[in-house]
Design an enzyme around this catalytic site. Sequence first.
Site, PDB file in Angstrom:
ATOM      1  N   SER A  91       0.730  -1.075   0.145  1.00 49.97           N
ATOM      2  CA  SER A  91      -0.121  -0.075   0.037  1.00 49.97           C
ATOM      3  C   SER A  91       0.781   1.162  -0.242  1.00 49.97           C
ATOM      4  CB  SER A  91      -0.960  -0.183   1.219  1.00 49.97           C
ATOM      5  OG  SER A  91      -1.666   1.074   1.121  1.00 49.97           O
ATOM      6  N   ARG A 116      -2.086  12.669  -0.865  1.00 49.85           N
ATOM      7  CA  ARG A 116      -2.555  11.309  -1.023  1.00 49.85           C
ATOM      8  C   ARG A 116      -3.651  11.118   0.355  1.00 49.85           C
ATOM      9  NH1 ARG A 116      -1.420   5.924   0.654  1.00 49.85           N
ATOM     10  NH2 ARG A 116      -2.001   4.529  -0.871  1.00 49.85           N
ATOM     11  N   HIS A 206      -8.351   1.655  -0.436  1.00 50.84           N
ATOM     12  CA  HIS A 206      -8.194   0.803  -1.621  1.00 50.84           C
ATOM     13  C   HIS A 206      -9.571   0.205  -2.187  1.00 50.84           C
ATOM     14  CE1 HIS A 206      -3.858   0.775  -1.506  1.00 50.84           C
ATOM     15  NE2 HIS A 206      -4.117   0.312   0.005  1.00 50.84           N
TER      16      HIS A 206
END
Length: 316
Positions: A91, A116, A206
């Site tokens: 990740s 992010r 995700h």
Amino acid sequence: MKPFAFVFPGQGSQSVGMLDAWGDHPAVTGALQEASDALGEDLARLIKEGPKEALGLTTNTQPVMLVAGVAVYRAWLAEGGDAPAAVAGHSLGEYSALVASGVLSLAQAAPLVRFRARAMQEAVPVGTGAMAAILGMPAQQVIDGCAEAARTFGANSSEVVEAVNFNDPAQTVIAGSKAAVEKACEVLKANGAKRALALPVSAPFHSSLMKPAAEKLKDKLAATQFAQPQIPVINNIEAKIETDPDRIRAALYEQAFGPVRWVECVQAIKARAITTVVECGPGKVLAGMVKRIDGDLTGVAMFDPASLAEAKGLLA
């Protein structure tokens, strides 16, 4: 040295004082200073003093885990360690891997992962998303169980639950809207999962709910200069190596709302005739996963000077 790969951990491995054992090691203090300068704040103090709640905020966790992995990597090189034959990251850890490979500088990566993190947190209001680890069930059954749970809400429902981290053959993480994740946990336990553990996270990472964050990130990635990798990087989204900067950018974009295919990443490392995988950075989570994914591989955790010396001895 024998050929080996480095893998870098992501969120969840952070802890207050996680770099204390390095003292004033120049490679570690240098990495902390570089990232702190790039962000305009003292990351060394945050890591050393916390508090735990501040360190656990996604917007802080992502930059501190980035710099912690890079700091340990630089310490390895400073102590005479060879460059790895391949790198990968779980990740967020993929950004540490890209710094190690020379695709990004740490000064570039620190603001990128802070951006992010903020985009991910803004994409789904706190409390409306969730994640859970499903233990003791093959991945395909977890995928099927998520689909079964989603169907219970009806065809036009906005509830979402998906398999998002394929961590090892018997551990898959699911994510999505809170109600759907809770329903999936019920379904999966009824279908034979040993455990379904809710994870203490602030967003459904995700999952497809992160698409708005990915769109913001896409523009930021496009404005960031990427270099050719000096070490092969196995990405999360396809478990393959990309050398073209545009394809590397695309993989990071897709990773924000797509699954981490960690089992396949480790298998891709083995396919390169590498038998030792060193977790580079705080914690021992990935080293344990490596052994569970393939018993022929050796997983090693390197997080302080003593474990660095052990890793060097093992690879000599």
